[in-house]
Design a protein around this motif. Structure first.
Motif, PDB file in Angstrom:
ATOM      1  N   GLN A  55      35.670  46.240  31.657  1.00  0.00           N
ATOM      2  CA  GLN A  55      34.384  46.409  32.331  1.00  0.00           C
ATOM      3  C   GLN A  55      34.482  46.084  33.819  1.00  0.00           C
ATOM      4  O   GLN A  55      33.910  46.794  34.656  1.00  0.00           O
ATOM      5  CB  GLN A  55      33.353  45.496  31.676  1.00  0.00           C
ATOM      6  N   ASN A  56      35.222  45.017  34.168  1.00  0.00           N
ATOM      7  CA  ASN A  56      35.237  44.546  35.554  1.00  0.00           C
ATOM      8  C   ASN A  56      36.352  45.139  36.404  1.00  0.00           C
ATOM      9  O   ASN A  56      36.132  45.442  37.576  1.00  0.00           O
ATOM     10  CB  ASN A  56      35.360  43.018  35.577  1.00  0.00           C
ATOM     11  N   CYS A  57      37.532  45.299  35.838  1.00  0.00           N
ATOM     12  CA  CYS A  57      38.681  45.697  36.653  1.00  0.00           C
ATOM     13  C   CYS A  57      38.721  47.190  36.943  1.00  0.00           C
ATOM     14  O   CYS A  57      39.116  47.615  38.031  1.00  0.00           O
ATOM     15  CB  CYS A  57      39.982  45.264  35.972  1.00  0.00           C
ATOM     16  N   MET A  58      38.294  48.002  35.977  1.00  0.00           N
ATOM     17  CA  MET A  58      38.399  49.444  36.170  1.00  0.00           C
ATOM     18  C   MET A  58      37.342  49.990  37.114  1.00  0.00           C
ATOM     19  O   MET A  58      37.347  51.173  37.431  1.00  0.00           O
ATOM     20  CB  MET A  58      38.337  50.167  34.821  1.00  0.00           C
ATOM     21  N   THR A  59      36.454  49.121  37.594  1.00  0.00           N
ATOM     22  CA  THR A  59      35.529  49.547  38.637  1.00  0.00           C
ATOM     23  C   THR A  59      36.293  49.875  39.917  1.00  0.00           C
ATOM     24  O   THR A  59      35.878  50.736  40.684  1.00  0.00           O
ATOM     25  CB  THR A  59      34.500  48.432  38.917  1.00  0.00           C
ATOM     26  N   CYS A  60      37.433  49.201  40.137  1.00  0.00           N
ATOM     27  CA  CYS A  60      38.179  49.366  41.390  1.00  0.00           C
ATOM     28  C   CYS A  60      39.567  49.986  41.223  1.00  0.00           C
ATOM     29  O   CYS A  60      40.086  50.583  42.165  1.00  0.00           O
ATOM     30  CB  CYS A  60      38.326  48.013  42.083  1.00  0.00           C
ATOM     31  N   HIS A  61      40.205  49.827  40.074  1.00  0.00           N
ATOM     32  CA  HIS A  61      41.553  50.362  39.911  1.00  0.00           C
ATOM     33  C   HIS A  61      41.825  50.635  38.436  1.00  0.00           C
ATOM     34  O   HIS A  61      41.094  50.177  37.564  1.00  0.00           O
ATOM     35  CB  HIS A  61      42.603  49.401  40.475  1.00  0.00           C
ATOM     36  N   SER A  62      42.888  51.374  38.174  1.00  0.00           N
ATOM     37  CA  SER A  62      43.227  51.727  36.800  1.00  0.00           C
ATOM     38  C   SER A  62      44.014  50.598  36.143  1.00  0.00           C
ATOM     39  O   SER A  62      44.410  49.620  36.782  1.00  0.00           O
ATOM     40  CB  SER A  62      44.069  53.010  36.783  1.00  0.00           C
ATOM     41  N   ALA A  63      44.284  50.773  34.848  1.00  0.00           N
ATOM     42  CA  ALA A  63      45.059  49.778  34.113  1.00  0.00           C
ATOM     43  C   ALA A  63      46.517  49.753  34.553  1.00  0.00           C
ATOM     44  O   ALA A  63      47.254  48.826  34.217  1.00  0.00           O
ATOM     45  CB  ALA A  63      44.980  50.071  32.608  1.00  0.00           C
ATOM     46  N   GLN A  64      46.941  50.753  35.314  1.00  0.00           N
ATOM     47  CA  GLN A  64      48.322  50.816  35.781  1.00  0.00           C
ATOM     48  C   GLN A  64      48.670  49.589  36.628  1.00  0.00           C
ATOM     49  O   GLN A  64      49.828  49.164  36.674  1.00  0.00           O
ATOM     50  CB  GLN A  64      48.533  52.092  36.608  1.00  0.00           C
ATOM     51  N   TYR A  65      47.657  49.004  37.277  1.00  0.00           N
ATOM     52  CA  TYR A  65      47.908  47.856  38.159  1.00  0.00           C
ATOM     53  C   TYR A  65      48.586  46.711  37.418  1.00  0.00           C
ATOM     54  O   TYR A  65      49.550  46.122  37.912  1.00  0.00           O
ATOM     55  CB  TYR A  65      46.597  47.375  38.780  1.00  0.00           C
ATOM     56  N   VAL A  66      48.108  46.374  36.216  1.00  0.00           N
ATOM     57  CA  VAL A  66      48.676  45.224  35.510  1.00  0.00           C
ATOM     58  C   VAL A  66      50.090  45.529  35.015  1.00  0.00           C
ATOM     59  O   VAL A  66      50.888  44.612  34.837  1.00  0.00           O
ATOM     60  CB  VAL A  66      47.790  44.769  34.331  1.00  0.00           C
ATOM     61  N   THR A  81      45.424  35.901  40.843  1.00  0.00           N
ATOM     62  CA  THR A  81      45.230  37.345  41.044  1.00  0.00           C
ATOM     63  C   THR A  81      43.788  37.759  40.792  1.00  0.00           C
ATOM     64  O   THR A  81      43.194  38.508  41.568  1.00  0.00           O
ATOM     65  CB  THR A  81      46.176  38.138  40.121  1.00  0.00           C
ATOM     66  N   VAL A  82      43.222  37.260  39.686  1.00  0.00           N
ATOM     67  CA  VAL A  82      41.833  37.615  39.364  1.00  0.00           C
ATOM     68  C   VAL A  82      40.883  37.073  40.433  1.00  0.00           C
ATOM     69  O   VAL A  82      39.973  37.781  40.892  1.00  0.00           O
ATOM     70  CB  VAL A  82      41.446  37.087  37.975  1.00  0.00           C
ATOM     71  N   PRO A  88      39.291  37.618  48.511  1.00  0.00           N
ATOM     72  CA  PRO A  88      38.408  38.252  49.487  1.00  0.00           C
ATOM     73  C   PRO A  88      38.047  39.713  49.206  1.00  0.00           C
ATOM     74  O   PRO A  88      37.308  40.307  49.973  1.00  0.00           O
ATOM     75  CB  PRO A  88      39.250  38.186  50.765  1.00  0.00           C
ATOM     76  N   PHE A  89      38.584  40.312  48.111  1.00  0.00           N
ATOM     77  CA  PHE A  89      38.389  41.750  47.939  1.00  0.00           C
ATOM     78  C   PHE A  89      36.964  42.126  47.539  1.00  0.00           C
ATOM     79  O   PHE A  89      36.576  43.268  47.657  1.00  0.00           O
ATOM     80  CB  PHE A  89      39.385  42.295  46.913  1.00  0.00           C
ATOM     81  N   GLY A  90      36.191  41.168  47.002  1.00  0.00           N
ATOM     82  CA  GLY A  90      34.784  41.429  46.733  1.00  0.00           C
ATOM     83  C   GLY A  90      34.478  42.145  45.443  1.00  0.00           C
ATOM     84  O   GLY A  90      33.451  42.825  45.338  1.00  0.00           O
ATOM     85  N   ALA A  91      35.334  42.023  44.424  1.00  0.00           N
ATOM     86  CA  ALA A  91      35.042  42.658  43.136  1.00  0.00           C
ATOM     87  C   ALA A  91      33.758  42.066  42.549  1.00  0.00           C
ATOM     88  O   ALA A  91      33.588  40.845  42.528  1.00  0.00           O
ATOM     89  CB  ALA A  91      36.206  42.442  42.167  1.00  0.00           C
ATOM     90  N   PRO A  92      32.844  42.917  42.063  1.00  0.00           N
ATOM     91  CA  PRO A  92      31.516  42.434  41.636  1.00  0.00           C
ATOM     92  C   PRO A  92      31.460  41.948  40.193  1.00  0.00           C
ATOM     93  O   PRO A  92      30.833  42.561  39.338  1.00  0.00           O
ATOM     94  CB  PRO A  92      30.638  43.677  41.836  1.00  0.00           C
ATOM     95  N   PHE A  93      32.146  40.832  39.886  1.00  0.00           N
ATOM     96  CA  PHE A  93      32.011  40.266  38.544  1.00  0.00           C
ATOM     97  C   PHE A  93      31.714  38.774  38.671  1.00  0.00           C
ATOM     98  O   PHE A  93      32.109  38.134  39.644  1.00  0.00           O
ATOM     99  CB  PHE A  93      33.253  40.516  37.683  1.00  0.00           C
ATOM    100  N   PRO A  94      31.000  38.203  37.702  1.00  0.00           N
ATOM    101  CA  PRO A  94      30.605  36.787  37.801  1.00  0.00           C
ATOM    102  C   PRO A  94      31.779  35.840  37.584  1.00  0.00           C
ATOM    103  O   PRO A  94      32.748  36.167  36.889  1.00  0.00           O
ATOM    104  CB  PRO A  94      29.562  36.641  36.687  1.00  0.00           C
ATOM    105  N   ASP A  95      31.668  34.662  38.167  1.00  0.00           N
ATOM    106  CA  ASP A  95      32.730  33.655  38.038  1.00  0.00           C
ATOM    107  C   ASP A  95      32.980  33.266  36.582  1.00  0.00           C
ATOM    108  O   ASP A  95      34.110  32.961  36.205  1.00  0.00           O
ATOM    109  CB  ASP A  95      32.358  32.405  38.842  1.00  0.00           C
TER     110      ASP A  95
END
Length: 219
Positions: A55-66, A81-82, A88-95
């Protein structure tokens, strides 16, 4: 005879001639690039972080990153990393999502994966209570859970991807709607509902695709 220096009118004429020459050069055409379909998928897991990572990571990149990260990475590496993705990248997920996401990544792609896999295998070999009879080998609800669909979709509201009822409304009364939806699930991609990519489910059987498509169109 002294060479004649160009006066301001002469300079202006020369400048106009240069601009005209530039204007005669054909304008550069935009290059169109078609990217291959996204095939990388996060490894399904019973861990709560699996749904959150989808839900949170694929907003910005694919699963290929991991898959490009060192497999010996300890839990601290994934934690850093998370957190880097949020600041500073600003990914919109809660702490509060971070611990579960880190736990999933460390146990699935990092240094803890071998120990966790062994523990999971041992638990799998433990006799379990008799399960209720299956509702069918192509049961839509089972397929939604097994393939992580509910990490990005809900029936009546947009999550990462569109609500199932919105998909049904888009294809309502369209000839061959079930085949179109099944093909979209198989191919994945981006652009139909925004730029967040949907992973391809190229290995899903035709029967499973048809079952899911029919269920979605019935919402």
């Amino acid at each position: 005879m002294q060479p004649v220096k160009p006066t301001r009118p002469h300079a202006a004429v020369l400048a106009l001639a240069a601009l005209a020459a530039i204007g005669s050069v054909p304008a550069a055409r935009a290059l169109e690039i078609t990217l291959p379909p996204e095939t990388a998928r996060y490894t399904p897991s019973e861990l709560p972080g699996y749904r959150l990572v989808q839900q949170n990571c694929m907003t910005c990149h694919s699963a290929q990153y991991v898959l490009t990260q060192p497999p010996s990475s300890p839990r601290g590496y994934w934690d850093t990393t998370v957190k880097k993705m949020k600041k500073p990248f600003g990914a919109p997920f809660p702490d509060e999502d971070i611990p579960a996401m880190v736990d999933y990544l460390a146990k699935t792609y990092g240094a803890e994966r071998t120990a966790y896999a062994g523990k999971a295998a041992a638990q799998a070999n433990t006799p379990a209570p008799a399960a209720a009879p299956a509702t069918g080998s192509h049961d839509p609800q089972a397929l939604l859970t097994a393939n992580g669909c509910t990490a990005c979709h809900a029936v009546d509201k947009k999550v990462v991807g569109p609500a199932f009822k919105d998909v049904a409304a888009k294809y309502a009364n369209q000839p061959g709607a079930a085949a179109l939806v099944a093909q979209n699930i198989r191919a994945g991609g981006a652009g139909k509902w925004g730029q967040v990519p949907m992973p391809a489910y190229a290995t899903m059987t035709t029967e499973d695709l048809q079952s899911l498509a029919g269920w979605i169109l019935g919402r």
